[in-house]
Design an enzyme around this catalytic site. Structure first.
Site, PDB file in Angstrom:
ATOM      1  N   GLY A 163       0.826  -1.207   0.000  1.00 16.89           N
ATOM      2  CA  GLY A 163       0.000   0.000   0.000  1.00 16.89           C
ATOM      3  C   GLY A 163       0.851   1.244   0.000  1.00 16.89           C
ATOM      4  O   GLY A 163       2.059   1.186  -0.227  1.00 16.89           O
ATOM      5  N   ASN A 164       0.226   2.385   0.229  1.00 12.19           N
ATOM      6  CA  ASN A 164       0.972   3.634   0.305  1.00 12.19           C
ATOM      7  C   ASN A 164       0.353   4.518   1.383  1.00 12.19           C
ATOM      8  O   ASN A 164      -0.657   4.166   1.985  1.00 12.19           O
ATOM      9  CB  ASN A 164       1.006   4.332  -1.059  1.00 12.19           C
ATOM     10  CG  ASN A 164      -0.388   4.629  -1.561  1.00 12.19           C
ATOM     11  OD1 ASN A 164      -1.110   5.420  -0.980  1.00 12.19           O
ATOM     12  ND2 ASN A 164      -0.785   3.950  -2.637  1.00 12.19           N
ATOM     13  N   ARG A 165       0.971   5.683   1.614  1.00 13.26           N
ATOM     14  CA  ARG A 165       0.600   6.498   2.765  1.00 13.26           C
ATOM     15  C   ARG A 165      -0.454   7.551   2.459  1.00 13.26           C
ATOM     16  O   ARG A 165      -0.679   8.447   3.257  1.00 13.26           O
ATOM     17  CB  ARG A 165       1.855   7.159   3.335  1.00 13.26           C
ATOM     18  CG  ARG A 165       2.816   6.160   3.948  1.00 13.26           C
ATOM     19  CD  ARG A 165       4.154   6.804   4.264  1.00 13.26           C
ATOM     20  NE  ARG A 165       3.990   8.017   5.040  1.00 13.26           N
ATOM     21  CZ  ARG A 165       4.815   9.044   5.009  1.00 13.26           C
ATOM     22  NH1 ARG A 165       5.871   9.018   4.217  1.00 13.26           N
ATOM     23  NH2 ARG A 165       4.600  10.109   5.741  1.00 13.26           N
TER      24      ARG A 165
END
Ligand code: CTP
Length: 411
Positions: free
Chosen positions: A215-217
């Site tokens: 995933g990412n932030r």
């Protein structure tokens, strides 16, 4: 009255006769607690649901219904004239009809006729009443004149019925009121009225197994700000949201997705009749080639298997290349760490979109923060810098640029 009292933004909370009147107490509480001077103007019918004493106690101001009280103060004119914002919540079908036709048979409808500030209506009624052509025409009239009419929510109605017409979440109405107050007189320009805009927000998650993902932030805050501002400017908004914790903005259709493939499907579907598509989501460029249906376990004495990745579809490039309708505008985002402008210009050309919002990623910027700083690059070569500030301000600039392009004649 001391200076601070006088400086408080003046909000008129109009309450018409629907069961959702009790939910307006929460809206009132939030408005007063955040420093607004609120005057509640209930209709006579609404007092069957919530009494005058509740409104007076919660607002700290008298709550009158009729124009015949305190006549020497000319309340039927003064309350509307002095307001910075009028919000009618709940707005019944009857109230919307009266407002659209300029009837003025009680204090609230008089106030609506004398107000020159932004006006927000939060409708609540049964689905049949909302969908009736009479109501729809009244809503269109009010929107054309610059009022913000929130799309009602879908869900449980009074009694056993379920459908569209539910009172929007009071917290979301409150947030919308704050945005409208911040926009001031600009709100009266509903330059996105009649437009359908699609916004993707948040980040995608690409599952490896039932408990893990890549995933990412991305928090989704910029995409949500774009959605909220577009709704305040009159657009019909579809928000395709990937993995955010944020509450649904009032009056916005929210489609929740998890992966890049799901996000693509939802965006393409919504884009079919959209005037503009804004890809603010952080879409994973790669996903694991294989999904393990059981949890991947560590094995004693063995190194883990490498994870093979495959490319995800590039949604921005795809919708830019195949516009679902002539004149559809496509806006992309790019987060860069160095050579920000050069990389941005190259990306704008590569993706083929009309506008690209380029921001530098770093501490307190972009991901997770409520502030942002960016340059909006346009395919026509123009560049619009947006100074460090709230994500709402960047959203306003993006919609200014989009609205200006809508206003241009089609080539
Ligand atoms: N985007 C997309 N589909 C993807 C990847 C990104 O639609 N598979 C969109 C994003 O929503 C954003 C823009 O493309 O609007 C960002 O482009 P991208 O090439 O992903 O940016 P970076 O990840 O910064 O690219 P690069 O790896 O080339 O630096």
């Amino acid at each position: 009255m001391d200076m601070r009292e006088r400086d408080k933004p003046k909000v008129v909370l109009g309450v018409s006769g629907g069961i959702a009147a009790y939910k307006a107490c929460e809206l009132l509480r939030r408005l007063t607690e955040s420093g607004h001077d609120v005057r509640v103007v209930p209709t006579a019918a609404s007092l069957h649901f919530v009494g005058e004493a509740t409104w007076s106690a919660l607002s700290g101001n008298p709550a009158s219904t009729e124009v015949w009280e305190s006549v020497h103060e000319v309340p039927h004119v003064r309350i509307g004239q002095a307001a910075d914002l009028v919000v009618v919540a709940p707005a019944t079908a009857d109230l919307l009809a009266k407002a659209a036709h300029g009837l003025a048979d009680d204090l609230l409808t008089n106030t609506l006729l004398t107000a020159r500030c932004p006006v927000v209506f939060a409708p609540a009624m049964h689905t049949e009443m909302w969908e009736h052509p009479a109501t729809q025409e009244n809503v269109a009239t009010l929107r054309r004149r610059g009022a913000v009419v929130i799309e009602p929510a879908i869900g449980r109605l009074t009694g056993v019925d379920t459908g569209k017409g539910r009172f929007p979440d009071p917290v979301e109405i409150f947030e919308l009121c704050r945005r409208v107050l911040a926009r001031g007189a600009r709100t009266l320009t509903q330059d996105l009225a009649g437009r359908h805009v699609v916004i993707s927000a948040g980040g995608t998650r690409e599952p490896l197994d039932p408990v893990r993902y890549l995933g990412n932030r991305s928090s989704g805050k910029q995409g949500y700000a774009l959605a909220g501002i577009a709704a305040a400017r009159g657009a019909r908004v579809t928000l395709v949201a990937g993995n955010t914790e944020l509450p649904d903005p009032a009056g916005v259709d929210v489609v929740r997705v998890g992966t890049a493939v799901q996000l693509r499907e939802a965006v393409l579907k919504a884009a079919a009749d959209a005037d503009a598509v804004v890809m603010a989501a952080a879409v994973a460029d790669f996903r694991p080639a294989a999904y393990a249906t059981g949890k991947i376990k560590k094995r004693d004495g063995q190194e883990p298997d490498p994870v093979t990745l495959v490319r995800n579809p590039d949604i921005l490039a795809e919708i830019s290349a195949e516009r679902a309708r002539p004149g559809q505008l496509v806006v992309g985002f790019a987060a860069e760490t160095d050579n920000v402008l050069d990389n941005g210009r190259a990306k704008l050309a590569r993706k083929g979109c009309d506008l690209l919002v380029v921001n530098e990623v770093g501490e307190h910027k972009a991901f997770g923060s409520a502030e942002n700083e960016a340059v909006v690059l346009a395919a026509d070569g123009s560049e619009t810098p947006v100074p460090y500030g709230p994500k709402e301000a960047l959203a306003e600039t993006v919609w200014d640029l989009v609205a200006a392009r809508f206003a241009e004649p089609c080539p």
